[in-house]
Design an enzyme around this catalytic site. Sequence first.
Site, short mmCIF file in Angstrom:
data_model
loop_
_atom_site.label_atom_id
_atom_site.label_comp_id
_atom_site.label_asym_id
_atom_site.label_seq_id
_atom_site.Cartn_x
_atom_site.Cartn_y
_atom_site.Cartn_z
N ILE A 1 -7.15 9.12 9.57
CA ILE A 1 -8.51 9.68 9.56
C ILE A 1 -9.47 8.50 9.75
O ILE A 1 -9.80 7.80 8.76
CB ILE A 1 -8.85 10.37 8.20
CG1 ILE A 1 -7.67 11.13 7.60
CG2 ILE A 1 -10.10 11.24 8.34
CD1 ILE A 1 -7.36 12.47 8.16
N TYR B 1 0.83 -1.21 0.00
CA TYR B 1 0.00 0.00 0.00
C TYR B 1 0.87 1.26 0.00
O TYR B 1 0.70 2.15 -0.83
CB TYR B 1 -0.93 -0.01 1.23
CG TYR B 1 -1.66 1.29 1.44
CD1 TYR B 1 -2.64 1.72 0.53
CD2 TYR B 1 -1.38 2.11 2.55
CE1 TYR B 1 -3.32 2.92 0.73
CE2 TYR B 1 -2.05 3.30 2.75
CZ TYR B 1 -3.02 3.70 1.83
OH TYR B 1 -3.69 4.89 2.02
N1 LIG Z 1 -8.65 7.18 6.05
C1 LIG Z 1 -7.33 7.31 6.20
O1 LIG Z 1 -6.82 7.26 7.34
C2 LIG Z 1 -6.46 7.53 5.01
C3 LIG Z 1 -5.12 7.90 5.25
C4 LIG Z 1 -4.29 8.12 4.16
C5 LIG Z 1 -4.77 7.99 2.87
N2 LIG Z 1 -6.08 7.60 2.67
C6 LIG Z 1 -6.51 7.49 1.27
O2 LIG Z 1 -7.68 8.27 1.09
C7 LIG Z 1 -8.42 7.78 -0.03
C8 LIG Z 1 -9.88 7.65 0.37
O3 LIG Z 1 -9.99 6.64 1.38
P1 LIG Z 1 -11.03 6.73 2.58
O4 LIG Z 1 -10.27 6.76 3.84
O5 LIG Z 1 -12.04 7.77 2.30
O6 LIG Z 1 -11.68 5.26 2.50
P2 LIG Z 1 -13.04 4.78 1.81
O7 LIG Z 1 -14.20 5.36 2.53
O8 LIG Z 1 -12.92 3.29 1.74
O9 LIG Z 1 -13.00 5.40 0.33
C9 LIG Z 1 -12.36 4.80 -0.74
C10 LIG Z 1 -13.24 5.00 -1.96
O10 LIG Z 1 -12.55 4.54 -3.12
C11 LIG Z 1 -13.46 3.83 -3.93
N3 LIG Z 1 -12.72 2.85 -4.73
C12 LIG Z 1 -11.84 1.92 -4.28
N4 LIG Z 1 -11.40 1.18 -5.31
C13 LIG Z 1 -12.00 1.65 -6.42
C14 LIG Z 1 -11.96 1.29 -7.79
N5 LIG Z 1 -11.24 0.26 -8.24
N6 LIG Z 1 -12.70 2.01 -8.66
C15 LIG Z 1 -13.47 3.03 -8.24
N7 LIG Z 1 -13.55 3.42 -6.95
C16 LIG Z 1 -12.83 2.74 -6.06
C17 LIG Z 1 -14.45 3.18 -2.96
O11 LIG Z 1 -15.73 3.00 -3.57
P3 LIG Z 1 -16.24 1.55 -4.08
O12 LIG Z 1 -15.84 0.55 -3.04
O13 LIG Z 1 -17.71 1.73 -4.23
O14 LIG Z 1 -15.56 1.35 -5.39
C18 LIG Z 1 -14.54 4.23 -1.85
O15 LIG Z 1 -15.62 5.12 -2.06
C19 LIG Z 1 -7.77 6.44 -0.42
O16 LIG Z 1 -6.96 6.66 -1.55
C20 LIG Z 1 -6.93 6.10 0.79
O17 LIG Z 1 -5.82 5.30 0.47
C21 LIG Z 1 -6.92 7.37 3.70
#
Ligand SMILES: NC(=O)c1ccc[n+]([C@@H]2O[C@H](COP(=O)([O-])OP(=O)(O)OC[C@H]3O[C@@H](n4cnc5c(N)ncnc54)[C@H](OP(=O)(O)O)[C@@H]3O)[C@@H](O)[C@H]2O)c1
Length: 241
Positions: free
Chosen positions: A178, A145
């Site tokens: 987050i 990741y």
């Molecule tokens: N939360 C944290 O602590 C954190 C920290 C650092 C970075 N991030 C990054 O922030 C971003 C958003 O994550 P989040 O925390 O908001 O988690 P999340 O709620 O799981 O959001 C991820 C979103 O990406 C979509 N997704 C995943 N694979 C996909 C694909 N192949 N095609 C289209 N859509 C896809 C999912 O929708 P579907 O499942 O419906 O496709 C989901 O809506 C990610 O890139 C994650 O790595 C998060």
Amino acid sequence: MSRTVLVTGGGSGLGRAIAARFVQDSDRVYITGRRTEVLERTARELGGDAHALPCDGIDPDAVESAVARIDGEVDVLVNNAGGNTDFREPAGGGLKGSLHRWRANIDANLITAALMTEACDDKLARGGAVVHIGSVGADQGSGAYGSAKAALASYSVGLSKQLGPRDITSNVVAPGYIPDTEFFGSGVSQERHDHLISLTALGRHGFPDEIAGAVHFLASADARFITGQVINPNGGARTTR
Ligand SMILES: NC(=O)c1ccc[n+]([C@@H]2O[C@H](COP(=O)([O-])OP(=O)(O)OC[C@H]3O[C@@H](n4cnc5c(N)ncnc54)[C@H](OP(=O)(O)O)[C@@H]3O)[C@@H](O)[C@H]2O)c1
């Protein structure tokens, strides 16, 4: 002036908060994701000029037809879709399991961004902005990741040079911890939660709106001289000079 904004993975978590921030500006906002019902519900709840654009970001045909449904130019592209696929798709052991883990993380976090950016290339408006959501994990190990997110930052540097002559910026927002999203699946243990917070200077986790604010700034008129950079809203968990 109202803009057109495309947020991948906009149905939940950070993507939803980012989409909401642009809806507040009365922008036309398209959100993508694989789950149609989640996207349609989010678009309804966001209100304004928000639209669901279901597609799997690693399916070239699906990405192309989603982009074809966008009316006119794209002013802001936010490549937010992704996550640590190890949390959802525990692969088996051995080399086959490793291969699956590496490919799944690279597909979800890097390939989704590259395909969407390429599909939008002809539509990206002069003076526009591309913002990718990276992670503090890119600089802290974090296996496949973290490596995928580090590659995303490298991709963004190349893109900044490619798009610069068209006055389009490319930057990364790399969030820290987050919890209020679907990222961690069924959640993190109290011990891990406390540990992640203990790494920060501020002694707290971040909120989706704080990530949305950083993305909104990079897409604003105040950020036109910022490109090829990584902004780190992580509460001081990792500092840069
Ligand atoms: N939360 C944290 O602590 C954190 C920290 C650092 C970075 N991030 C990054 O922030 C971003 C958003 O994550 P989040 O925390 O908001 O988690 P999340 O709620 O799981 O959001 C991820 C979103 O990406 C979509 N997704 C995943 N694979 C996909 C694909 N192949 N095609 C289209 N859509 C896809 C999912 O929708 P579907 O499942 O419906 O496709 C989901 O809506 C990610 O890139 C994650 O790595 C998060």
